[in-house]
Design a protein around this motif. Structure first.
Motif, PDB file in Angstrom:
ATOM      1  N   UNK A 152      63.981  18.035  55.055  1.00 42.64           N
ATOM      2  CA  UNK A 152      64.316  16.743  54.439  1.00 42.64           C
ATOM      3  C   UNK A 152      64.438  15.643  55.492  1.00 42.64           C
ATOM      4  N   UNK A 153      65.048  15.982  56.615  1.00 37.92           N
ATOM      5  CA  UNK A 153      65.195  15.016  57.707  1.00 37.92           C
ATOM      6  C   UNK A 153      63.831  14.639  58.278  1.00 37.92           C
ATOM      7  N   UNK A 154      62.985  15.660  58.481  1.00 40.72           N
ATOM      8  CA  UNK A 154      61.643  15.406  58.999  1.00 40.72           C
ATOM      9  C   UNK A 154      60.856  14.506  58.054  1.00 40.72           C
ATOM     10  N   UNK A 155      60.979  14.740  56.755  1.00 41.24           N
ATOM     11  CA  UNK A 155      60.268  13.924  55.779  1.00 41.24           C
ATOM     12  C   UNK A 155      60.647  12.454  55.918  1.00 41.24           C
ATOM     13  N   UNK A 156      61.932  12.193  55.947  1.00 39.10           N
ATOM     14  CA  UNK A 156      62.408  10.810  56.025  1.00 39.10           C
ATOM     15  C   UNK A 156      61.980  10.145  57.323  1.00 39.10           C
ATOM     16  N   UNK A 157      62.138  10.854  58.425  1.00 43.53           N
ATOM     17  CA  UNK A 157      61.807  10.282  59.733  1.00 43.53           C
ATOM     18  C   UNK A 157      60.307  10.040  59.872  1.00 43.53           C
ATOM     19  N   UNK A 158      59.511  10.990  59.383  1.00 44.10           N
ATOM     20  CA  UNK A 158      58.056  10.851  59.474  1.00 44.10           C
ATOM     21  C   UNK A 158      57.578   9.666  58.641  1.00 44.10           C
ATOM     22  N   UNK A 159      58.103   9.508  57.443  1.00 51.69           N
ATOM     23  CA  UNK A 159      57.716   8.384  56.604  1.00 51.69           C
ATOM     24  C   UNK A 159      58.112   7.056  57.237  1.00 51.69           C
ATOM     25  N   UNK A 160      59.296   7.000  57.837  1.00 50.46           N
ATOM     26  CA  UNK A 160      59.723   5.774  58.510  1.00 50.46           C
ATOM     27  C   UNK A 160      58.854   5.482  59.723  1.00 50.46           C
ATOM     28  N   UNK A 161      58.460   6.539  60.436  1.00 52.21           N
ATOM     29  CA  UNK A 161      57.603   6.375  61.619  1.00 52.21           C
ATOM     30  C   UNK A 161      56.249   5.811  61.218  1.00 52.21           C
TER      31      UNK A 161
END
Length: 314
Positions: free
Chosen positions: A130-139
């Protein structure tokens, strides 16, 4: 501002404003800017590099060059260019990203507009999906905001959790904007070893039948490859919306390399070191391991260990 494995990125709102100010400063002092001076396709250079530097991959060379040229020639593309490259290690998948970069971005792979992710390095823990999803989308959102012509390379897609892969989906669709950001000029490249067995088996059958490898066409492998990726329960791809909603423009097979291709790799590696010694080329190429056991047609590691082999002689 958030952080992804040591790399800082911006999302929306104030963060983007700050980042935009920063990029204007970069432009002013000529470090790198998102304009035609820094990002411009050298079509002739791209064609030459794929012809003379990517060995044994006639399908990939033809399809990728046409895909890049076609996508960049359209002022208002319908969607981001999305390519999925399949084949065993050492066949040239990562090298393709370098060739595209050197002919599109003035700074090549050092460009701040090229972003490389390796599944086992950047997304190693399933419990943090879940954390990776959010960070990747923001990136992705932050960097495409800074430069629409950004390129994202995802390595080891076959090892990536489907939840992380699905986080990419909103940016690949046929839409003019997502949260007021237009992603249609971006480039997404997925690298995977999945399908390697099928590609190698098919190539072997072609050669054993007496036909030339150059007779293999994309149409003979693309559909079977996409179906194999879709139905492989051990592949993160299979559970994702990227496959189910047909958002990948091209499934591109990378064929196993033969002895003659390894010879070309050795020769190129020696040339890059300023060495001209044709007598040693065959010796180094012959020191590589080849398979199947009887025929010994294909290099087990492609050209991946050529540089280390050359180190033993120079």
């Amino acid at each position: 501002m958030a952080k992804l494995n040591g790399a800082y990125f911006v999302g929306t709102g104030l963060g983007v404003v700050i980042a935009l100010v920063g990029i204007l400063i970069y432009c002013f002092i000529s470090i790198e800017c998102c304009d035609c001076h820094w990002i411009s396709l050298d079509e002739e250079g791209l064609e030459k590099d794929f012809t003379h530097k990517l060995f044994g991959q006639h399908i990939a060379s033809e399809v990728i060059v046409k895909a890049i040229k076609g996508s960049l020639s359209i002022p208002d593309p319908k969607k981001p260019l999305t390519m999925s490259l399949h084949g065993y290690s050492g066949t040239g998948k990562n090298f393709v990203g370098q060739l595209i970069a050197r002919n599109l971005y003035k700074n090549g792979m050092k460009s701040q507009y090229i972003h490389v992710f390796v599944s086992t390095l950047h997304f190693p823990h399933v419990q943090l999906t879940d954390q990776y999803q959010n960070e990747l989308q923001m990136w992705i959102r932050g960097n495409v905001t800074l430069c629409p012509r950004s390129m994202f390379i995802f390595d080891e897609m076959d090892k990536m959790h489907p939840g992380v892969i699905n986080a990419i989906k909103p940016f690949l669709d046929y839409t003019s904007d997502v949260d007021k950001v237009d992603y249609r000029k971006a480039i997404f490249i997925f690298l995977s070893n999945s399908g390697g067995d099928k590609i190698n088996e098919f190539t072997l059958s072609i050669l054993m039948s007496g036909k030339d490898r150059e007779s293999i066409e994309l149409s003979q492998l693309e559909e079977e490859l996409s179906l194999m990726v879709f139905n492989d329960n051990n592949n993160g791809f299979w559970q994702t919306n990227l496959i189910q909603t047909n958002l990948i423009d091209y499934f591109i097979p990378f064929l196993p390399l033969e002895f003659k291709h390894v010879v070309s790799c050795v020769r190129a590696e020696l040339a890059s070191r300023g060495v001209k010694n044709e007598s040693i080329v065959t010796i180094i190429a012959s020191s590589m391991v080849y398979y199947p056991k009887e025929e010994k047609l294909f290099s087990l590691k492609g050209c991946k260990t050529v540089a280390s082999k050359v180190n033993l002689y120079f």
